[in-house]
Design a protein around this motif. Structure first.
Motif, PDB file in Angstrom:
ATOM      1  N   ILE A 122       0.850  -1.197   0.000  1.00  0.00           N
ATOM      2  CA  ILE A 122       0.000   0.000   0.000  1.00  0.00           C
ATOM      3  C   ILE A 122       0.883   1.244   0.000  1.00  0.00           C
ATOM      4  CG2 ILE A 122      -1.670   1.317   1.383  1.00  0.00           C
ATOM      5  CD1 ILE A 122      -2.858  -1.325   2.265  1.00  0.00           C
ATOM      6  N   SER A 123       0.455   2.262  -0.718  1.00  0.00           N
ATOM      7  CA  SER A 123       1.191   3.521  -0.807  1.00  0.00           C
ATOM      8  C   SER A 123       1.514   4.070   0.582  1.00  0.00           C
ATOM      9  CB  SER A 123       0.359   4.553  -1.573  1.00  0.00           C
ATOM     10  OG  SER A 123       0.769   5.863  -1.288  1.00  0.00           O
ATOM     11  N   LEU A 124       2.785   4.468   0.786  1.00  0.00           N
ATOM     12  CA  LEU A 124       3.183   5.043   2.073  1.00  0.00           C
ATOM     13  C   LEU A 124       2.418   6.319   2.366  1.00  0.00           C
ATOM     14  CD1 LEU A 124       7.071   4.538   2.106  1.00  0.00           C
ATOM     15  CD2 LEU A 124       5.312   3.161   3.205  1.00  0.00           C
ATOM     16  N   GLY A 125       2.109   7.086   1.319  1.00  0.00           N
ATOM     17  CA  GLY A 125       1.343   8.314   1.507  1.00  0.00           C
ATOM     18  C   GLY A 125      -0.051   8.038   2.044  1.00  0.00           C
ATOM     19  N   MET A 126      -0.701   6.997   1.524  1.00  0.00           N
ATOM     20  CA  MET A 126      -2.034   6.622   2.007  1.00  0.00           C
ATOM     21  C   MET A 126      -1.975   6.195   3.475  1.00  0.00           C
ATOM     22  SD  MET A 126      -3.685   4.413  -1.102  1.00  0.00           S
ATOM     23  CE  MET A 126      -3.861   5.089  -2.753  1.00  0.00           C
ATOM     24  N   THR A 127      -1.000   5.343   3.790  1.00  0.00           N
ATOM     25  CA  THR A 127      -0.886   4.861   5.170  1.00  0.00           C
ATOM     26  C   THR A 127      -0.607   6.010   6.122  1.00  0.00           C
ATOM     27  OG1 THR A 127       0.008   2.766   4.340  1.00  0.00           O
ATOM     28  CG2 THR A 127       0.283   3.217   6.684  1.00  0.00           C
ATOM     29  N   ALA A 128       0.339   6.879   5.761  1.00  0.00           N
ATOM     30  CA  ALA A 128       0.669   8.027   6.616  1.00  0.00           C
ATOM     31  C   ALA A 128      -0.535   8.942   6.769  1.00  0.00           C
ATOM     32  CB  ALA A 128       1.852   8.784   6.033  1.00  0.00           C
ATOM     33  N   GLY A 129      -1.310   9.134   5.696  1.00  0.00           N
ATOM     34  CA  GLY A 129      -2.506   9.965   5.774  1.00  0.00           C
ATOM     35  C   GLY A 129      -3.532   9.404   6.742  1.00  0.00           C
ATOM     36  N   ALA A 130      -3.705   8.084   6.734  1.00  0.00           N
ATOM     37  CA  ALA A 130      -4.636   7.437   7.663  1.00  0.00           C
ATOM     38  C   ALA A 130      -4.132   7.537   9.096  1.00  0.00           C
ATOM     39  CB  ALA A 130      -4.830   5.974   7.269  1.00  0.00           C
ATOM     40  N   VAL A 131      -2.833   7.298   9.289  1.00  0.00           N
ATOM     41  CA  VAL A 131      -2.226   7.389  10.624  1.00  0.00           C
ATOM     42  C   VAL A 131      -2.420   8.788  11.203  1.00  0.00           C
ATOM     43  CG1 VAL A 131      -0.015   7.444  11.854  1.00  0.00           C
ATOM     44  CG2 VAL A 131      -0.539   5.535  10.313  1.00  0.00           C
ATOM     45  N   LEU A 132      -2.117   9.809  10.407  1.00  0.00           N
ATOM     46  CA  LEU A 132      -2.166  11.184  10.909  1.00  0.00           C
ATOM     47  C   LEU A 132      -3.599  11.680  11.073  1.00  0.00           C
ATOM     48  CD1 LEU A 132       0.854  12.630   8.919  1.00  0.00           C
ATOM     49  CD2 LEU A 132       0.732  12.097  11.358  1.00  0.00           C
ATOM     50  N   ASP A 170       3.694  13.695  -0.018  1.00  0.00           N
ATOM     51  CA  ASP A 170       3.147  12.374  -0.344  1.00  0.00           C
ATOM     52  C   ASP A 170       1.887  12.052   0.461  1.00  0.00           C
ATOM     53  OD1 ASP A 170       5.203  12.094  -2.101  1.00  0.00           O
ATOM     54  OD2 ASP A 170       6.297  10.567  -0.968  1.00  0.00           O
ATOM     55  N   TYR A 171       1.796  12.557   1.706  1.00  0.00           N
ATOM     56  CA  TYR A 171       0.640  12.193   2.528  1.00  0.00           C
ATOM     57  C   TYR A 171      -0.394  13.309   2.656  1.00  0.00           C
ATOM     58  CZ  TYR A 171       2.719  14.647   6.636  1.00  0.00           C
ATOM     59  OH  TYR A 171       3.241  15.573   7.512  1.00  0.00           O
ATOM     60  N   ALA A 172      -0.078  14.536   2.212  1.00  0.00           N
ATOM     61  CA  ALA A 172      -0.954  15.689   2.463  1.00  0.00           C
ATOM     62  C   ALA A 172      -2.384  15.460   1.969  1.00  0.00           C
ATOM     63  CB  ALA A 172      -0.367  16.941   1.832  1.00  0.00           C
ATOM     64  N   PHE A 173      -2.553  14.942   0.753  1.00  0.00           N
ATOM     65  CA  PHE A 173      -3.904  14.733   0.226  1.00  0.00           C
ATOM     66  C   PHE A 173      -4.651  13.681   1.040  1.00  0.00           C
ATOM     67  CE2 PHE A 173      -6.733  12.108  -2.415  1.00  0.00           C
ATOM     68  CZ  PHE A 173      -7.695  13.057  -2.715  1.00  0.00           C
ATOM     69  N   TYR A 174      -3.957  12.626   1.463  1.00  0.00           N
ATOM     70  CA  TYR A 174      -4.608  11.522   2.160  1.00  0.00           C
ATOM     71  C   TYR A 174      -4.878  11.821   3.630  1.00  0.00           C
ATOM     72  CZ  TYR A 174      -3.343   9.028  -2.064  1.00  0.00           C
ATOM     73  OH  TYR A 174      -3.213   8.647  -3.375  1.00  0.00           O
ATOM     74  N   ALA A 175      -4.280  12.868   4.168  1.00  0.00           N
ATOM     75  CA  ALA A 175      -4.585  13.279   5.543  1.00  0.00           C
ATOM     76  C   ALA A 175      -5.897  14.060   5.526  1.00  0.00           C
ATOM     77  CB  ALA A 175      -3.441  14.114   6.110  1.00  0.00           C
ATOM     78  N   MET A 176      -6.951  13.383   5.117  1.00  0.00           N
ATOM     79  CA  MET A 176      -8.234  14.049   4.844  1.00  0.00           C
ATOM     80  C   MET A 176      -8.790  14.759   6.057  1.00  0.00           C
ATOM     81  SD  MET A 176     -11.797  12.646   3.230  1.00  0.00           S
ATOM     82  CE  MET A 176     -11.492  13.282   1.602  1.00  0.00           C
ATOM     83  N   ASN A 185       6.794  23.373   9.085  1.00  0.00           N
ATOM     84  CA  ASN A 185       6.202  23.518  10.404  1.00  0.00           C
ATOM     85  C   ASN A 185       6.775  22.433  11.314  1.00  0.00           C
ATOM     86  OD1 ASN A 185       3.967  22.934  12.530  1.00  0.00           O
ATOM     87  ND2 ASN A 185       3.340  24.876  11.614  1.00  0.00           N
ATOM     88  N   THR A 186       6.877  22.716  12.607  1.00  0.00           N
ATOM     89  CA  THR A 186       7.447  21.721  13.523  1.00  0.00           C
ATOM     90  C   THR A 186       6.704  20.391  13.440  1.00  0.00           C
ATOM     91  OG1 THR A 186       6.098  22.683  15.291  1.00  0.00           O
ATOM     92  CG2 THR A 186       8.397  23.357  15.189  1.00  0.00           C
ATOM     93  N   CYS A 187       5.367  20.443  13.294  1.00  0.00           N
ATOM     94  CA  CYS A 187       4.583  19.204  13.231  1.00  0.00           C
ATOM     95  C   CYS A 187       4.794  18.473  11.915  1.00  0.00           C
ATOM     96  CB  CYS A 187       3.100  19.515  13.431  1.00  0.00           C
ATOM     97  SG  CYS A 187       2.719  20.115  15.090  1.00  0.00           S
ATOM     98  N   GLY A 188       4.783  19.208  10.805  1.00  0.00           N
ATOM     99  CA  GLY A 188       5.025  18.576   9.513  1.00  0.00           C
ATOM    100  C   GLY A 188       6.403  17.949   9.450  1.00  0.00           C
ATOM    101  N   ALA A 189       7.394  18.676   9.961  1.00  0.00           N
ATOM    102  CA  ALA A 189       8.764  18.160   9.957  1.00  0.00           C
ATOM    103  C   ALA A 189       8.885  16.926  10.836  1.00  0.00           C
ATOM    104  CB  ALA A 189       9.728  19.247  10.436  1.00  0.00           C
ATOM    105  N   TYR A 190       8.232  16.971  12.008  1.00  0.00           N
ATOM    106  CA  TYR A 190       8.316  15.851  12.950  1.00  0.00           C
ATOM    107  C   TYR A 190       7.703  14.583  12.367  1.00  0.00           C
ATOM    108  CZ  TYR A 190       7.269  12.896  16.965  1.00  0.00           C
ATOM    109  OH  TYR A 190       7.168  11.819  17.810  1.00  0.00           O
ATOM    110  N   HIS A 191       6.442  14.669  11.951  1.00  0.00           N
ATOM    111  CA  HIS A 191       5.752  13.467  11.482  1.00  0.00           C
ATOM    112  C   HIS A 191       6.367  12.924  10.198  1.00  0.00           C
ATOM    113  CE1 HIS A 191       2.618  13.394  14.493  1.00  0.00           C
ATOM    114  NE2 HIS A 191       2.435  14.692  14.327  1.00  0.00           N
TER     115      HIS A 191
END
Length: 494
Positions: free
Chosen positions: A168-178, A463-469, A447-453
């Motif tokens: 599964i796309s890492l972007g999709m997984t990261a979007g779901a996680v976040l 890669d994950y911005a769109f999927y972090a719905m 941003n500190t949060c974007g850089a951290y995650h």
């Protein structure tokens, strides 16, 4: 040169909002436009490699542009450096946590904790339900811990590994996680932002949480539906390769449920309100101990010896904590999963945070943040305009100040009276601060949060911005409620 005579400070829980009477709105926006233009060109030239260092330098150049504007408006160099120092000081805890996450990932790899999570996860989860499962698991953990950062650094890392193994796309997984992690970050009474927003707006914690549920729960339901649909569209090859992966994981590590003792203890520590830094340190040390107990052959391999002794044990664990570590495997898919970067991997993210704080500190010192907020407030006279102004200011401050706390504190202070003047209850403001300030911070790379995650999950923000719905839909939801006057509470006389 005058000595900052036009500057005044408003202290808010160790945060400062500096106002500069001489600065115009166009001057305040010059560094913002310059930064956006330079970052856009830099990403165009370097692509995904931009975060390797060039974006960091662009932030420094943006700070230099802001400093030039400040000099023209009688702000001293000393004042700017002082604010930069204050900003960097405020990130000390985040930087230490980042380094500790890197070390934890290292010992959790060589101890077999992360491989065990992947091993059992592959047997339970499949591509169809995986993304929505990620969303719900992370939401539950984040509500329990009150921290999106901790959720990302523990179960988030494991879920990224499982997703990669499933194809599964890492972007999709990261979007779901976040998406799940930030649902909990908003709704948990243990979250720092959930406590900060009502404090700034002038309401109490549980009134804020109840009122925030009106926009947060529908947004989360839409996010669940999105990931259910997305799951049904997955036609990965992960299922076909699962058995071979399970065999290869079991061949490389001693897989056992006993290894789950460590992550469970870490989560319990955080639920018990143990400071995250201490909980992560405990997880790192326990991971090293469990590596020696359950995976001595891996520790010997990392240390570069055939037979483990005290010196090799120490060297192997310390290598995993500090630098990149790889566990040998013939499975090409597992090679990335069997690699951890240690503290060293986090240095690029630390670098990004430090220079983002330089830009944000100079912008604050010259009075640009306060000027932009005041200008936004003056643009609108309607109730909807006030909500829209708050949303735009929170998102703008996440871009310019590079810190989610400032994106809550500055608008909270600036707009509190405006909401009262419109006859609106303070929970309207506190909800809007969270719907637009807290959740959008993770969508901005510097941003500190974007850089951290991004650093913790190993997935670029783009890669994950769109999927972090959940994160980008939340501001739209709050604006829809404002436009149609849904759950817009009025002030009541006491």
């Amino acid at each position: 040169m005058q000595d900052d005579k036009n500057l005044s400070e408003i202290k808010i829980e160790d945060q400062k909002i500096i106002q500069n009477k001489e600065l115009t709105i166009w001057e305040a926006l010059i560094p913002v436009f310059a930064l956006i233009a330079m970052l856009a060109y830099n990403v165009y030239v370097f692509g995904d490699d931009a975060l390797s260092g060039s974006n960091q330098f662009i932030l420094l150049l943006g700070g230099a542009v802001a400093a030039i504007v400040g000099f023209r408006n009688k702000v001293s160099y000393e004042r700017m450096i002082e604010e930069v120092a204050e900003n960097i000081k405020s990130t000390a805890g985040a930087i230490l946590i980042l380094l500790m996450v890197g070390s934890l990932a290292g010992t959790w790899l060589i101890s077999g904790i992360i491989p065990s999570m992947i091993y059992y996860g592959l047997q339970i989860l499949n591509p169809t339900i995986f993304l929505v499962a990620c969303l719900i698991i992370c939401a539950v953990i984040s509500v329990a811990t009150g921290s999106s950062w901790t959720t990302s650094a523990t179960v988030g890392i494991a879920l990224i590994g499982i997703g990669e193994a499933l194809g599964i796309s890492l972007g999709m997984t990261a979007g779901a996680v976040l998406s799940g992690a930030y649902f909990g970050d908003k709704m948990s009474p243990m979250s720092d932002t959930t406590n900060l927003a009502p404090a700034m707006a002038g309401t109490d914690l549980f009134t804020h949480i109840r009122y925030m549920a009106y926009t947060t729960i529908p947004t989360f339901v839409i996010t669940i539906i999105f990931f259910i649909i997305l799951g049904f569209t997955q036609t990965t090859t992960g299922e076909a390769n699962t058995q071979q992966m399970l065999t290869d994981i079991n061949k490389a590590f001693n897989i056992t449920p006993w290894l789950f003792i460590v992550p469970i203890l870490v989560i319990i520590l955080i639920i018990k309100k143990t400071p995250p830094l201490i909980a992560l340190l405990a997880g790192t040390i326990l991971g090293g101990i469990f590596a020696l107990i359950f995976q001595p052959h891996i520790v010997a391999q990392v240390a570069g010896v055939e037979k483990l002794n005290f010196e090799a044990a120490y060297k192997g664990v310390m290598q995993a904590i500090t630098v990149e570590t790889s566990v040998a495997t013939d499975n090409e898919v597992l090679k990335d999963l069997f690699t951890a970067g240690g503290m060293k991997k986090m240095l690029g993210t630390v670098w990004l945070i430090l220079l983002a704080m330089v830009f944000g500190g100079v912008m604050d010192a010259i009075g640009a943040l306060a000027k932009i907020s005041s200008f936004m407030l003056s643009l609108f006279d309607s109730v909807f305009g006030l909500f829209a102004s708050t949303v735009a200011t929170c998102i703008g401050l996440n871009f310019t100040a590079s810190d989610q706390y400032l994106a809550i504190v500055v608008p909270g202070k600036m707009y509190a009276q405006a909401y009262r003047d419109k006859g609106l209850a303070p929970e309207n403001l506190s909800r809007t601060l969270e719907d637009s300030g807290t959740v959008t911070s993770v969508l901005i790379p510097w941003n500190t949060c974007g850089a951290y995650h991004s650093g913790v999950l190993g997935v670029p923000v783009i890669d994950y911005a769109f999927y972090a719905m959940f994160n980008w839909l939340s501001p739209f939801t709050t604006l829809v409620y404002a436009a149609f006057r849904i759950k817009i509470k009025q002030l009541t006389s006491k």
